[in-house]
Structure formats: C-alpha cells, structure tokens
Scaffold this active site. Structure first.
Site, short mmCIF file in Angstrom:
data_model
loop_
_atom_site.label_atom_id
_atom_site.label_comp_id
_atom_site.label_asym_id
_atom_site.label_seq_id
_atom_site.Cartn_x
_atom_site.Cartn_y
_atom_site.Cartn_z
N CYS A 28 4.17 -44.63 32.69
CA CYS A 28 4.63 -44.06 34.02
C CYS A 28 3.94 -42.81 34.54
CB CYS A 28 6.10 -43.95 34.07
SG CYS A 28 6.73 -43.09 35.56
N CYS A 31 6.19 -40.04 35.56
CA CYS A 31 6.83 -39.69 34.51
C CYS A 31 6.20 -38.38 33.68
CB CYS A 31 7.25 -40.74 33.43
SG CYS A 31 8.25 -42.07 34.33
#
Length: 105
Positions: A28, A31
């Site tokens: 991600c 993230c």
C-alpha cells in the site's frame, strides 16, 4: 518503536488508555507515506500508545471493524473506538484528533 499487534493480541494491547492503531499492508503506497508520520508522533507522545497491524497477515481484526480501505487509523480510548480515519493524515491532523482524547476538558 510502534508496537506490532496481531489478531491474537489486539484487544489486550489496545484496551487501556488512548491507543492509535495503523492498519496497513506492505503493498500500500499511502501506507508507506503514513508510517513515518506515525513514527514521528510516537516519539513525541507519551500519552498515547501507537500500534500497527498488517491487514494481510491479520484479517480478522480489520474485518471486525469493517475496514475496507487502507491506511485506516483507529483511535481507542479505554477499549472503545472513538475515531476511525481512512486514508493518509498529516501529523497536525493526527495531533488534533489525539488531543481530543488526551487533554483534560
């Protein structure tokens, strides 16, 4: 260092005080942007416990909170979810959220 939690120890590790949990995954992109912000906050806030959980390795807890997108940040106070933040958030945004639950009114 931000504490890594799992499905097995999440409840126990997040039931006392103000706890921010970062739900993330290795693939991600946002993230990866959020993680250094959490790390910086963790170094400056002794009044908040910071934890993180890899959603791929621990599917049960994210599912129980209805997490459909990451990063998602959940703030718990004494075991109760008080905030759920989806997507990237700046340090200043997170400070404002955490201050609502750590500062005396």
């Amino acid at each position: 260092m931000v504490q890594v939690v799992t499905d097995q120890d999440f409840k126990q590790e997040t039931d006392t005080g103000v706890v921010l949990t970062d739900f993330w995954a290795t693939w991600c992109g946002p993230c990866k942007m959020q993680s250094p912000v959490i790390d910086a906050l963790e170094g400056s806030r002794s009044d908040v416990k910071f934890t993180k959980m890899d959603v791929d390795q621990n599917p049960d807890t994210p599912q129980s909170f209805g997490i459909m997108a990451i990063p998602t940040l959940i703030v718990k106070k004494d075991g109760e979810v008080v905030e759920k933040l989806v997507g990237y958030h700046t340090k200043d945004q997170l400070i404002q959220v955490l201050d609502k639950y750590t500062k005396e009114a």
